[in-house]
Design a protein around this motif. Structure first.
Motif, short mmCIF file in Angstrom:
data_model
loop_
_atom_site.label_atom_id
_atom_site.label_comp_id
_atom_site.label_asym_id
_atom_site.label_seq_id
_atom_site.Cartn_x
_atom_site.Cartn_y
_atom_site.Cartn_z
N ASN A 1 36.53 52.14 91.34
CA ASN A 1 36.78 53.44 90.76
C ASN A 1 35.95 53.53 89.48
O ASN A 1 36.43 53.22 88.39
CB ASN A 1 38.28 53.61 90.46
N VAL A 2 34.68 53.92 89.62
CA VAL A 2 33.78 54.03 88.48
C VAL A 2 33.12 55.41 88.51
O VAL A 2 32.62 55.84 89.55
CB VAL A 2 32.68 52.94 88.51
N VAL A 3 33.13 56.08 87.37
CA VAL A 3 32.51 57.39 87.23
C VAL A 3 31.49 57.33 86.11
O VAL A 3 31.80 56.85 85.02
CB VAL A 3 33.58 58.46 86.90
N ASN A 4 30.27 57.80 86.37
CA ASN A 4 29.21 57.90 85.37
C ASN A 4 28.80 59.36 85.27
O ASN A 4 28.48 59.97 86.29
CB ASN A 4 27.99 57.06 85.76
N LEU A 5 28.81 59.91 84.05
CA LEU A 5 28.46 61.31 83.85
C LEU A 5 27.55 61.46 82.63
O LEU A 5 27.72 60.74 81.64
CB LEU A 5 29.71 62.15 83.62
N VAL A 6 26.63 62.41 82.70
CA VAL A 6 25.82 62.81 81.56
C VAL A 6 25.90 64.32 81.48
O VAL A 6 25.67 65.01 82.47
CB VAL A 6 24.34 62.37 81.72
N GLY A 7 26.26 64.83 80.30
CA GLY A 7 26.38 66.27 80.15
C GLY A 7 26.60 66.65 78.70
O GLY A 7 26.47 65.84 77.79
N ARG A 8 26.96 67.91 78.51
CA ARG A 8 27.18 68.46 77.16
C ARG A 8 28.67 68.70 76.93
O ARG A 8 29.39 69.16 77.81
CB ARG A 8 26.41 69.75 76.98
N VAL A 9 29.08 68.41 75.71
CA VAL A 9 30.47 68.52 75.31
C VAL A 9 30.87 70.00 75.25
O VAL A 9 30.16 70.82 74.66
CB VAL A 9 30.69 67.84 73.94
N GLY A 10 32.02 70.33 75.86
CA GLY A 10 32.47 71.72 75.94
C GLY A 10 33.16 72.24 74.69
O GLY A 10 33.08 73.42 74.38
N ARG B 1 26.98 68.64 72.14
CA ARG B 1 26.29 67.35 72.05
C ARG B 1 26.07 66.76 73.44
O ARG B 1 26.94 66.83 74.30
CB ARG B 1 27.15 66.39 71.22
N LEU B 2 24.90 66.19 73.68
CA LEU B 2 24.58 65.52 74.93
C LEU B 2 25.11 64.09 74.87
O LEU B 2 24.78 63.35 73.94
CB LEU B 2 23.07 65.51 75.17
N ILE B 3 25.96 63.72 75.83
CA ILE B 3 26.54 62.38 75.86
C ILE B 3 26.53 61.84 77.29
O ILE B 3 26.39 62.59 78.25
CB ILE B 3 27.99 62.35 75.32
N ALA B 4 26.69 60.53 77.38
CA ALA B 4 26.90 59.86 78.66
C ALA B 4 28.22 59.11 78.56
O ALA B 4 28.55 58.57 77.51
CB ALA B 4 25.77 58.90 78.97
N VAL B 5 28.99 59.11 79.65
CA VAL B 5 30.25 58.38 79.67
C VAL B 5 30.36 57.58 80.95
O VAL B 5 29.77 57.93 81.98
CB VAL B 5 31.49 59.31 79.55
N GLN B 6 31.10 56.50 80.85
CA GLN B 6 31.46 55.71 82.03
C GLN B 6 32.95 55.47 81.94
O GLN B 6 33.50 55.20 80.87
CB GLN B 6 30.72 54.39 82.07
N GLY B 7 33.63 55.59 83.07
CA GLY B 7 35.06 55.38 83.09
C GLY B 7 35.59 55.38 84.51
O GLY B 7 34.86 55.15 85.46
N ASP C 1 28.19 56.94 75.23
CA ASP C 1 26.85 56.86 74.65
C ASP C 1 26.46 58.23 74.13
O ASP C 1 26.54 59.22 74.86
CB ASP C 1 25.83 56.39 75.69
N LEU C 2 26.03 58.28 72.89
CA LEU C 2 25.56 59.52 72.28
C LEU C 2 24.08 59.65 72.56
O LEU C 2 23.30 58.76 72.23
CB LEU C 2 25.84 59.49 70.78
N LEU C 3 23.69 60.75 73.19
CA LEU C 3 22.30 60.96 73.62
C LEU C 3 21.69 62.12 72.83
O LEU C 3 22.33 62.73 72.00
CB LEU C 3 22.26 61.27 75.11
#
Length: 123
Positions: free
Chosen positions: A4-13, A67-73, A100-102
């Motif tokens: 159960n691993v999720v990787n996402l890159v996007g902008r904070v809402g 802000r552009l960020i990457a998360v894993q969870g 991760d702050l991108l």
């Protein structure tokens, strides 16, 4: 075997919402807009993010709307009963373990932390 691993890159809402508990724990929540790879859709997919403790503190201090960020969870499903209708409700939430702050150097403030893993470096 389970995974159960999720990787996402996007902008904070929106700017993170932070809660401090008497136990000393810290919880941070916000949404993340992620564009799909296909060009057919202009609308992003929205994800609810939740982080705890040190990762939550880093997010509270450095993450802002847009802000552009990457998360894993990992994905979890929150379930509850609606107080007004007594209907069972649920929503998917990403429990973030790495943040991760991108973005460009122009987006970053001096001394900004570039990434934080909540103590689990086995990615």
């Amino acid at each position: 075997m389970s995974l159960n691993v999720v990787n996402l890159v996007g902008r904070v809402g929106f700017d993170p919402e932070v809660r401090y508990f008497e136990s000393g724990k810290v919880k941070c929540t916000f949404t993340l807009a992620v564009n799909r790879r296909s060009r057919n859709s202009d609308e992003p997919d929205w994800f609810n993010l939740e982080m705890w403790d040190k990762t939550a503190e880093v997010a509270a201090n450095y993450v802002k709307k847009g802000r552009l960020i990457a998360v894993q969870g990992s994905l979890k499903i929150e379930k509850w009963t609606d107080r007004n209708t007594n209907a069972e409700r649920s929503k998917p939430v990403i429990n973030v373990s790495r943040l991760d702050l991108l973005g460009s150097k122009r987006d970053n403030e001096p001394g900004l932390v570039s990434g934080y893993s909540g103590g689990n470096d086995e990615f």
